[in-house]
Scaffold this motif. Structure first.
Motif, PDB file in Angstrom:
ATOM      1  N   GLY B  50       0.823  -1.301  -0.109  1.00 44.40           N
ATOM      2  CA  GLY B  50       0.025   0.022  -0.014  1.00 44.40           C
ATOM      3  C   GLY B  50       0.674   1.196   0.043  1.00 44.40           C
ATOM      4  O   GLY B  50       0.535   2.231  -0.813  1.00 44.40           O
ATOM      5  N   VAL B  51       1.881   1.153   0.755  1.00 51.35           N
ATOM      6  CA  VAL B  51       3.004   2.491   0.786  1.00 51.35           C
ATOM      7  C   VAL B  51       3.295   2.709  -0.591  1.00 51.35           C
ATOM      8  O   VAL B  51       3.255   3.709  -1.050  1.00 51.35           O
ATOM      9  CB  VAL B  51       4.042   2.047   1.856  1.00 51.35           C
ATOM     10  CG1 VAL B  51       5.189   3.349   1.791  1.00 51.35           C
ATOM     11  CG2 VAL B  51       3.489   2.149   3.335  1.00 51.35           C
ATOM     12  N   ILE B  52       3.925   1.663  -0.935  1.00 51.49           N
ATOM     13  CA  ILE B  52       4.480   1.817  -2.374  1.00 51.49           C
ATOM     14  C   ILE B  52       3.422   2.429  -3.498  1.00 51.49           C
ATOM     15  O   ILE B  52       3.774   3.071  -4.229  1.00 51.49           O
ATOM     16  CB  ILE B  52       5.325   0.522  -2.980  1.00 51.49           C
ATOM     17  CG1 ILE B  52       6.421   0.223  -1.914  1.00 51.49           C
ATOM     18  CG2 ILE B  52       5.816   0.635  -4.360  1.00 51.49           C
ATOM     19  CD1 ILE B  52       6.900  -1.240  -2.049  1.00 51.49           C
ATOM     20  N   ALA B  53       2.331   1.723  -3.416  1.00 58.24           N
ATOM     21  CA  ALA B  53       1.331   2.022  -4.552  1.00 58.24           C
ATOM     22  C   ALA B  53       0.736   3.349  -4.443  1.00 58.24           C
ATOM     23  O   ALA B  53       0.801   3.940  -5.249  1.00 58.24           O
ATOM     24  CB  ALA B  53       0.189   1.017  -4.476  1.00 58.24           C
ATOM     25  N   SER B  54       0.465   3.643  -3.020  1.00 59.65           N
ATOM     26  CA  SER B  54      -0.049   5.089  -2.937  1.00 59.65           C
ATOM     27  C   SER B  54       0.890   6.155  -3.131  1.00 59.65           C
ATOM     28  O   SER B  54       0.580   7.218  -3.648  1.00 59.65           O
ATOM     29  CB  SER B  54      -0.633   5.131  -1.290  1.00 59.65           C
ATOM     30  OG  SER B  54       0.489   5.162  -0.519  1.00 59.65           O
ATOM     31  N   LEU B  55       2.279   5.987  -2.644  1.00 54.40           N
ATOM     32  CA  LEU B  55       3.480   6.819  -2.951  1.00 54.40           C
ATOM     33  C   LEU B  55       3.391   7.161  -4.523  1.00 54.40           C
ATOM     34  O   LEU B  55       3.535   8.237  -5.036  1.00 54.40           O
ATOM     35  CB  LEU B  55       4.549   6.648  -2.467  1.00 54.40           C
ATOM     36  CG  LEU B  55       4.890   6.796  -0.731  1.00 54.40           C
ATOM     37  CD1 LEU B  55       6.247   6.399  -0.302  1.00 54.40           C
ATOM     38  CD2 LEU B  55       4.257   8.048  -0.454  1.00 54.40           C
ATOM     39  N   PHE B  56       3.360   5.989  -5.151  1.00 51.46           N
ATOM     40  CA  PHE B  56       3.539   5.932  -6.556  1.00 51.46           C
ATOM     41  C   PHE B  56       2.412   6.729  -7.334  1.00 51.46           C
ATOM     42  O   PHE B  56       2.360   7.653  -8.193  1.00 51.46           O
ATOM     43  CB  PHE B  56       3.476   4.784  -7.017  1.00 51.46           C
ATOM     44  CG  PHE B  56       4.076   4.591  -8.460  1.00 51.46           C
ATOM     45  CD1 PHE B  56       5.619   4.667  -8.751  1.00 51.46           C
ATOM     46  CD2 PHE B  56       3.223   4.416  -9.616  1.00 51.46           C
ATOM     47  CE1 PHE B  56       6.134   4.679 -10.001  1.00 51.46           C
ATOM     48  CE2 PHE B  56       3.943   4.453 -10.975  1.00 51.46           C
ATOM     49  CZ  PHE B  56       5.223   4.542 -10.962  1.00 51.46           C
ATOM     50  N   ILE B  57       1.063   6.451  -6.929  1.00 53.96           N
ATOM     51  CA  ILE B  57      -0.037   7.101  -7.542  1.00 53.96           C
ATOM     52  C   ILE B  57       0.017   8.728  -7.036  1.00 53.96           C
ATOM     53  O   ILE B  57      -0.443   9.428  -7.953  1.00 53.96           O
ATOM     54  CB  ILE B  57      -1.308   6.439  -6.990  1.00 53.96           C
ATOM     55  CG1 ILE B  57      -1.613   5.045  -7.392  1.00 53.96           C
ATOM     56  CG2 ILE B  57      -2.555   7.343  -7.123  1.00 53.96           C
ATOM     57  CD1 ILE B  57      -2.568   4.365  -6.924  1.00 53.96           C
ATOM     58  N   GLY B  58       0.354   8.905  -5.663  1.00 53.05           N
ATOM     59  CA  GLY B  58       0.124  10.444  -5.543  1.00 53.05           C
ATOM     60  C   GLY B  58       1.477  10.878  -6.239  1.00 53.05           C
ATOM     61  O   GLY B  58       1.218  12.295  -6.354  1.00 53.05           O
ATOM     62  N   ALA B  59       2.596  10.357  -6.586  1.00 49.68           N
ATOM     63  CA  ALA B  59       3.661  11.120  -7.162  1.00 49.68           C
ATOM     64  C   ALA B  59       3.408  11.100  -8.849  1.00 49.68           C
ATOM     65  O   ALA B  59       4.230  11.742  -9.478  1.00 49.68           O
ATOM     66  CB  ALA B  59       5.037  10.432  -6.816  1.00 49.68           C
ATOM     67  N   TRP B  60       2.479  10.607  -9.305  1.00 52.08           N
ATOM     68  CA  TRP B  60       2.398  10.344 -10.707  1.00 52.08           C
ATOM     69  C   TRP B  60       2.375  11.417 -11.219  1.00 52.08           C
ATOM     70  O   TRP B  60       3.153  11.745 -12.460  1.00 52.08           O
ATOM     71  CB  TRP B  60       1.028   9.416 -11.005  1.00 52.08           C
ATOM     72  CG  TRP B  60       1.033   9.103 -12.363  1.00 52.08           C
ATOM     73  CD1 TRP B  60       0.088   9.664 -13.165  1.00 52.08           C
ATOM     74  CD2 TRP B  60       1.982   8.487 -13.430  1.00 52.08           C
ATOM     75  NE1 TRP B  60       0.344   9.230 -14.489  1.00 52.08           N
ATOM     76  CE2 TRP B  60       1.527   8.416 -14.897  1.00 52.08           C
ATOM     77  CE3 TRP B  60       3.120   7.778 -13.248  1.00 52.08           C
ATOM     78  CZ2 TRP B  60       2.230   7.853 -15.744  1.00 52.08           C
ATOM     79  CZ3 TRP B  60       3.729   7.103 -14.139  1.00 52.08           C
ATOM     80  CH2 TRP B  60       3.455   7.230 -15.164  1.00 52.08           C
ATOM     81  N   PRO B  61       1.569  12.657 -10.962  1.00 51.43           N
ATOM     82  CA  PRO B  61       1.770  13.807 -11.977  1.00 51.43           C
ATOM     83  C   PRO B  61       3.161  14.430 -11.940  1.00 51.43           C
ATOM     84  O   PRO B  61       3.537  14.912 -13.194  1.00 51.43           O
ATOM     85  CB  PRO B  61       0.908  14.931 -11.186  1.00 51.43           C
ATOM     86  CG  PRO B  61      -0.088  14.076 -10.302  1.00 51.43           C
ATOM     87  CD  PRO B  61       0.691  12.591  -9.747  1.00 51.43           C
ATOM     88  N   ALA B  62       3.897  14.471 -10.849  1.00 51.45           N
ATOM     89  CA  ALA B  62       5.289  14.729 -10.868  1.00 51.45           C
ATOM     90  C   ALA B  62       6.096  13.889 -11.706  1.00 51.45           C
ATOM     91  O   ALA B  62       7.020  14.554 -12.526  1.00 51.45           O
ATOM     92  CB  ALA B  62       5.894  15.008  -9.468  1.00 51.45           C
ATOM     93  N   ILE B  63       5.939  12.797 -11.887  1.00 47.81           N
ATOM     94  CA  ILE B  63       6.586  11.833 -12.730  1.00 47.81           C
ATOM     95  C   ILE B  63       6.362  12.244 -14.125  1.00 47.81           C
ATOM     96  O   ILE B  63       7.391  11.972 -14.796  1.00 47.81           O
ATOM     97  CB  ILE B  63       6.490  10.121 -12.138  1.00 47.81           C
ATOM     98  CG1 ILE B  63       6.639  10.039 -10.796  1.00 47.81           C
ATOM     99  CG2 ILE B  63       6.837   9.144 -13.151  1.00 47.81           C
ATOM    100  CD1 ILE B  63       6.312   8.557 -10.317  1.00 47.81           C
ATOM    101  N   ARG B  64       5.305  12.018 -14.241  1.00 45.86           N
ATOM    102  CA  ARG B  64       4.914  12.371 -15.787  1.00 45.86           C
ATOM    103  C   ARG B  64       5.508  13.792 -16.226  1.00 45.86           C
ATOM    104  O   ARG B  64       5.819  13.799 -17.127  1.00 45.86           O
ATOM    105  CB  ARG B  64       3.292  12.580 -15.934  1.00 45.86           C
ATOM    106  CG  ARG B  64       2.663  12.290 -17.249  1.00 45.86           C
ATOM    107  CD  ARG B  64       1.258  12.144 -17.319  1.00 45.86           C
ATOM    108  NE  ARG B  64       0.914  13.297 -16.429  1.00 45.86           N
ATOM    109  CZ  ARG B  64      -0.449  13.396 -16.004  1.00 45.86           C
ATOM    110  NH1 ARG B  64      -1.370  12.447 -16.211  1.00 45.86           N
ATOM    111  NH2 ARG B  64      -0.924  14.479 -15.104  1.00 45.86           N
ATOM    112  N   GLU B  65       5.274  14.968 -15.390  1.00 43.45           N
ATOM    113  CA  GLU B  65       5.838  16.121 -15.748  1.00 43.45           C
ATOM    114  C   GLU B  65       7.216  16.271 -15.810  1.00 43.45           C
ATOM    115  O   GLU B  65       7.741  16.869 -16.848  1.00 43.45           O
ATOM    116  CB  GLU B  65       5.371  17.273 -14.770  1.00 43.45           C
ATOM    117  CG  GLU B  65       5.574  18.617 -14.983  1.00 43.45           C
ATOM    118  CD  GLU B  65       4.910  19.280 -15.838  1.00 43.45           C
ATOM    119  OE1 GLU B  65       3.782  18.682 -16.086  1.00 43.45           O
ATOM    120  OE2 GLU B  65       5.415  20.267 -16.450  1.00 43.45           O
TER     121      GLU B  65
END
Lengths: 284, 333
Positions: B50-65
């Protein structure tokens, strides 16, 4: 200088360094405790425990913060301790003897990592899972973040303590026809009771001083609030904000709060240790 | 005759059925208990996922940008929404490096003192005192660092450092600029105090796994205490000691509150250790609640994800080393 003298000198220098190192370690402990008492004890009066956090410049106490910390710690332990105990039970009582030993090893490994993982990450996790979903900060979110931190502590001690219970005790109970769960609950748990209690106390001590996971879950609250669905004041975050503020009365309150937390945590740690020592001598 | 044989048989059957019913009930309850316990154990794995998944989802806009460029950009500008992780990553690594450079030798020294020198009656109190240091919440170190330690460094240590290294080529750059009190060096020193107990207690534990016979053999040959520690105890416990150091490093990398108080929170890299900086966890703690806009929040969560990956790797390595040390200690006996 003869070889013998040189060796003796090297020995003396090295051991001298070890002694100095130990003195340094103790010096820090003494320094921190001394400063805490010196700066915090002045504000340690009845007002501290009976009045709310004040606006800058006026008198007040930390009642709402102490209450909030107490409530969230309580909820965190009520949620986290059973999970930790049951998971520890699985590792020590089932995984050890079954084909699932592999799962046990993985869980133990992951748990040990979660035990030392940065607590601010747990705050981010709960923020994503609860705060964003619910649309607002809440004491529930804060309590859950603390529960996530409490579980690994309880799990580890439960696992360790149950492992120390002699197999003969379990076998004796099983030979009388007791089902497995009854063996665990009435024999293993009783033999390991004080050790498991130690784990819960250590978890309370760990959780009650945690600040980072509360910063963006429970947030803070200037006022009295018993609503678990709203932001709630808590001692660590109040200390954080008050200590960094430019207002002198806030800084004094931060020191008093720091003294209260440290005294609580150290007391819990000492009780836990005494309990563990007593459990060990009873077990022999 | 038939009745007498039939009588015990039905009696026996009834009793057998009753016994079976009890056994069945026990088995059913057993399955429930085992299932609940298993579910709790799996919940631990679920938290990790859950930690990994939620951090990844939360960070996604920045990863894409920002893509991988996030890792090599130094800018941190909330106004123009440009973010990069170099400054916080540098601060995290630098403060941890300072902490380890100080805490490892001192922790080793304390462990040697407790296991080899200290009189037996003082062993336990000393061990407990060191472990109590580990129990003090990090916010206490923070407030102590801000109000006591930083001013002390500012007035007594930093001016001395600046003056002492003024004419030394490389060190001059490290200790340059005004003595603020807060900064990378102060944060590193506080971290050193914080991880000291972890390193000490693990080092002491693994030192105690050394078989007495090995040490006594060396003493019998006329070795000094130090020679025994350096040539017998340390080689025997090498893996465990490194594991303990890594565990301390994992703590130092992720420590938040103590660092947040004294680092100064400046998103830039200065050559001088006396200058303010920031670390990953301090940046999150300081800015998260004030972050406006998706990209800003996502960038902070991405920082969190990076921190989690780094600490996870370090802690996993530590754990594997300690497991190996444990297996060896068990096999050696």
């Amino acid at each position: 200088m003869t070889l013998y003298q040189r060796r003796k000198l090297a020995n003396r220098v090295a051991l001298g360094f070890a002694g100095v190192a130990a003195a340094i370690g103790l010096f820090w402990l003494a320094s921190i405790l001394w400063i805490l008492v010196a700066k915090g004890v002045a504000g340690l009066d009845l007002q501290l425990f009976t009045e709310m956090t004040p606006p800058p410049g006026s008198d007040g106490g930390l009642l709402n913060a102490i209450f909030g910390s107490f409530v969230m710690t309580l909820v965190a332990i009520v949620v986290g301790a059973p999970v930790g105990i049951l998971a520890g039970t699985y590792l020590a009582e089932y995984a050890r003897y079954e084909k699932t030993a592999r799962i046990g090893e993985i869980v133990r490994f992951v748990n040990d990592i979660l035990l030392s993982a940065p607590s601010i990450i747990v705050g981010l996790f709960i923020y994503e899972v609860m705060v964003v979903r619910m649309g607002h900060f809440s004491a529930w979110a804060g309590a859950m973040a603390l529960a996530v931190i409490a579980v690994p502590v309880v799990l580890r001690t439960t696992d360790d303590m149950l492992t120390l219970v002699p197999a003969g005790l379990r076998e004796a109970a099983a030979a009388l026809g007791a089902p497995r769960w009854k063996v665990v609950v009435t024999v293993s748990y009783r033999a390991a009771a004080s050790g498991m209690m130690t784990g819960i106390l250590l978890a309370i001590a760990r959780v009650s001083g945690e600040t980072a996971p509360l910063l963006f879950t429970a947030l803070n609250n200037q006022f009295w609030s018993a609503n678990m669905n709203a932001p709630m004041a808590n001692l660590p975050v109040v200390i954080f904000q008050f200590a960094l503020s430019p207002y002198e009365n806030w800084q004094h309150l931060a020191w008093s709060g720091a003294l209260v937390i440290t005294a609580t945590v150290l007391l819990l740690n000492i009780i836990a240790r005494v309990l563990a020592a007593r459990g060990r001598s009873n077990g022999d | 005759m038939t009745t007498t044989t039939a009588q015990p048989r039905s009696d026996f059957d009834a009793r057998a059925a009753a016994v079976k019913a009890v056994a069945d009930r026990g088995r059913r309850q057993d399955n429930i208990f085992r299932g609940v316990a298993l579910a709790s154990a799996l919940a631990v794995l679920l938290v990790l996922g859950g930690v990994i998944a939620s951090l990844f989802i939360g960070a996604w806009p920045a990863i894409r940008e920002f893509g991988p460029g996030f890792l090599v950009t130094e800018t941190w500008n909330p106004v123009t929404d440009r973010f990069g992780a170099v400054a916080p990553i540098y601060g995290t690594l630098m403060t941890s490096a300072i902490a380890m450079a100080i805490a490892v030798p001192i922790g080793f020294g304390i462990a040697v003192f407790i296991t080899e020198i200290c009189p037996p009656w003082a062993k336990r109190p000393l061990g407990i005192a060191i472990e109590l240091l580990a129990g003090i919440p990090s916010i206490i170190y923070g407030i102590w660092g801000l109000f006591v330690f930083a001013p002390f460094l500012q007035h007594h240590v930093q001016p001395f450092l600046i003056e002492a290294f003024e004419d030394v080529p490389v060190l001059e750059a490290l200790f340059r600029g005004p003595p603020y009190g807060i900064g990378i060096l102060t944060a590193g020193l506080i971290l050193a105090i914080m991880v000291l107990p972890f390193i000490t207690s693990i080092t002491r534990d693994v030192f105690e796994t050394v078989p007495a016979m090995l040490k006594e053999s060396a003493y019998g040959l006329g070795a000094t205490t130090w020679e025994v520690v350096w040539n017998v105890v340390l080689p025997y416990t090498r893996i465990g000691v490194v594991g303990g150091i890594m565990l301390g490093l994992g703590r130092a990398l992720g420590e938040t509150m103590a660092v947040t108080f004294v680092i100064g929170n400046a998103h830039r890299i200065s050559a001088s250790l006396l200058a303010p900086g920031t670390t990953i966890s301090a940046a999150i703690a300081n800015e998260f609640t004030e972050a406006v806009g998706d990209i800003y929040t996502a960038s902070l969560i991405l920082l969190g994800l990076i921190l989690f990956v780094i600490t996870f790797a370090v802690l996993a390595a530590a754990k594997l080393l300690l497991l190996r040390a444990q297996a060896r200690a068990g096999g050696g006996r």
